[in-house]
Design a protein around this motif. Structure first.
Motif, short mmCIF file in Angstrom:
data_model
loop_
_atom_site.label_atom_id
_atom_site.label_comp_id
_atom_site.label_asym_id
_atom_site.label_seq_id
_atom_site.Cartn_x
_atom_site.Cartn_y
_atom_site.Cartn_z
N SER A 138 -1.68 -6.87 12.57
CA SER A 138 -2.23 -5.67 11.96
C SER A 138 -3.71 -5.52 12.34
O SER A 138 -4.20 -4.41 12.54
CB SER A 138 -2.05 -5.68 10.44
N ARG A 139 -4.40 -6.66 12.47
CA ARG A 139 -5.82 -6.62 12.80
C ARG A 139 -6.02 -5.99 14.17
O ARG A 139 -6.84 -5.09 14.35
CB ARG A 139 -6.39 -8.05 12.76
N MET B 29 -4.71 -2.14 14.21
CA MET B 29 -5.59 -1.11 13.66
C MET B 29 -6.80 -0.90 14.56
O MET B 29 -7.28 0.22 14.73
CB MET B 29 -5.94 -1.35 12.18
N SER C 162 -9.66 -10.91 3.97
CA SER C 162 -8.67 -9.98 4.51
C SER C 162 -8.75 -8.71 3.66
O SER C 162 -8.76 -8.79 2.43
CB SER C 162 -7.28 -10.58 4.42
N GLY C 163 -8.81 -7.57 4.33
CA GLY C 163 -9.05 -6.31 3.62
C GLY C 163 -8.08 -6.06 2.48
O GLY C 163 -8.49 -5.89 1.32
N SER C 164 -6.79 -6.08 2.77
CA SER C 164 -5.79 -5.74 1.75
C SER C 164 -5.83 -6.72 0.57
O SER C 164 -5.36 -6.39 -0.52
CB SER C 164 -4.40 -5.72 2.37
N SER D 234 -1.25 -12.28 3.90
CA SER D 234 -2.71 -12.49 3.90
C SER D 234 -3.32 -11.91 2.62
O SER D 234 -4.36 -12.38 2.17
CB SER D 234 -3.36 -11.89 5.14
N LYS E 282 -2.17 3.77 2.93
CA LYS E 282 -2.46 2.59 3.75
C LYS E 282 -3.94 2.43 4.11
O LYS E 282 -4.64 3.42 4.32
CB LYS E 282 -1.67 2.65 5.06
N TYR E 283 -4.34 1.19 4.23
CA TYR E 283 -5.64 0.82 4.85
C TYR E 283 -5.34 0.69 6.33
O TYR E 283 -4.50 -0.12 6.71
CB TYR E 283 -6.11 -0.48 4.21
N ASP F 64 4.78 -1.43 6.40
CA ASP F 64 3.47 -1.93 6.82
C ASP F 64 3.46 -2.23 8.32
O ASP F 64 4.29 -1.73 9.04
CB ASP F 64 3.09 -3.16 5.99
N ALA F 65 2.55 -3.10 8.74
CA ALA F 65 2.41 -3.39 10.16
C ALA F 65 3.46 -4.41 10.60
O ALA F 65 3.15 -5.52 11.03
CB ALA F 65 1.00 -3.89 10.44
N ILE G 254 -15.44 -6.54 7.19
CA ILE G 254 -14.18 -5.89 6.82
C ILE G 254 -14.45 -4.69 5.89
O ILE G 254 -14.09 -4.68 4.71
CB ILE G 254 -13.14 -6.88 6.24
N LYS H 248 -11.06 -0.23 10.59
CA LYS H 248 -12.31 -0.79 10.07
C LYS H 248 -13.50 -0.06 10.66
O LYS H 248 -13.49 0.32 11.83
CB LYS H 248 -12.43 -2.27 10.46
N ARG I 15 -9.92 -18.88 10.00
CA ARG I 15 -10.14 -17.79 9.04
C ARG I 15 -10.40 -18.34 7.64
O ARG I 15 -11.25 -17.84 6.91
CB ARG I 15 -8.93 -16.85 9.01
N ALA J 106 0.84 -1.21 0.00
CA ALA J 106 0.00 0.00 0.00
C ALA J 106 0.87 1.25 0.00
O ALA J 106 1.81 1.37 0.79
CB ALA J 106 -0.92 -0.02 1.21
N ARG K 279 -7.36 -5.89 -2.98
CA ARG K 279 -6.57 -5.14 -3.98
C ARG K 279 -5.75 -6.07 -4.86
O ARG K 279 -5.34 -5.69 -5.96
CB ARG K 279 -5.65 -4.13 -3.26
#
Ligand code: 2P0
Length: 325
Positions: free
Chosen positions: A192-193, A196, A138-140, A106, A15-16, A283-284, A25, A19, A70, A12, A143
């Motif tokens: 990261s979950r 954030m 997973s959000g990212s 992820s 960044k995302y 990133d995270a 998500i 939530k 998951r 990213a 993309r």
């Protein structure tokens, strides 16, 4: 009822981070990434009538616990969508991404799982529908359905049907390169979950983060359109610093940076002061990604490799979206 797909990870540039709906998500901000060809996941999914539960193998090792849950919960979404609710799958994934060290495994993981599982169960989804589904793993990952520069538009709807990725420019539009600088392959302390969530819930800096997004996004899209690398790099680096600043305001506070992370950031800025256009994003996790143009590859690689504490430097070009094998 078998499907195989390959998906690349993405980095990213905006960044995302946060939530508005944990279950679906849905993000609190739009984000923009570059798909990378150097890191990917290849996944085969086979739905079988003889199974009484899902099986998940990652690099030939059976996975249980949270990671398994998951994947299985994601397959529940695919089963529901197809109307085949009582059939389980064997999932075989091969990750060409160092797991949980700040490289978004992820992202490629859920994108490959979404593509392979929908193909295996006989669903024919458009890329847009696939991105919406993938987001719920997973959000990212939403993309990684597309190659090149990709925007995840946060959307406004409560049901999330307008929260999906769109391609801003394809992979052959602009040869921007990324060096993944690995400092440590140990597991990070705050996922990261969780990171954030804690930031959204407790950091007084979070509102400042959200305020900055529309302008960062607009400027970055202009930089892509103009192929203005210095502008792209400057916006990406500043956006990354704003994201990481929010973690320092969280309660309890935390940072993803190690001492070597900061050393690499300084080395990159120092190189820039000598006239080499190179920028960082993080990133995270503790690892750093350096953004540069092909003509500076040699000098950037050698500078990064010579920083004490750097264990590896892996170069990547812009990558493609998902492919079926
Ligand atoms: C990103 N990250 O935009 C940001 C920047 C980390 C920092 O997306 O909870 O694994 O599965 O939606 O996608 C990492 O978060 O989180 C991430 P979930 P995800 O790439």
């Amino acid at each position: 009822m078998k499907g195989t797909a390959k998906a690349h990870t993405n980095i990213a540039l905006i960044k995302y981070w946060g939530k508005r709906n944990d279950a679906l998500i849905l993000p609190t901000n739009s984000s923009l990434s570059l798909t990378l060809d150097g890191f990917y996941t290849k996944t085969t999914v086979e739905f079988r009538r003889d199974l009484s539960s899902d099986l998940f193998l990652l690099n030939d090792q059976a996975v249980s616990g949270q990671a398994y849950e998951r994947v299985s919960r994601f397959l529940d979404l695919v089963r529901k969508l197809s109307g085949e609710e009582n059939i389980y799958a064997e999932v075989n994934s091969r990750n060409e991404v160092p797991t949980a060290a700040g490289f978004a495994s992820s992202a490629s993981g859920f994108a490959a799982l979404a593509a392979a599982s929908t193909r295996a169960i006989g669903l024919e989804l458009s890329d847009e529908e696939l991105s919406i589904l993938t987001r719920q793993g997973s959000g990212s990952a939403c993309r990684s359905i597309y190659g090149g520069f990709v925007e995840w538009q946060m959307g406004e709807r409560e049901d999330g049907l307008d929260s999906r990725a769109v391609q801003v420019a394809p992979e052959d539009y602009w040869d921007v390169r990324v060096a993944a600088v690995e400092l440590s392959s140990t597991m990070k302390k705050v996922s990261s979950r969780e990171g954030m969530k804690r930031t959204v819930d407790t950091s007084p800096f979070y509102s400042g983060w959200l305020e900055a997004i529309p302008n960062d996004l607009m400027q970055l899209k202009a930089a892509i359109k103009e192929k203005d690398f210095e502008k792209l790099g400057a916006i990406a680096e500043a956006n990354c610093l704003k994201m990481h600043a929010t973690t320092l305001g969280a309660n309890p506070p935390f940072t993803y940076w190690h001492d070597t992370t900061v050393r690499v950031m300084h080395a990159i800025q120092e190189m820039r002061s000598k006239g080499i256009p190179v920028f960082f994003t993080i990133d995270a996790g503790p690892n750093v990604k350096a953004l540069y143009l092909p003509e500076h590859e040699e000098v950037v690689k050698s500078m990064l490799e010579n920083i004490p504490g750097v264990t590896s430097v892996t170069l990547s070009r812009t990558g493609k979206g998902i492919s079926y094998l």
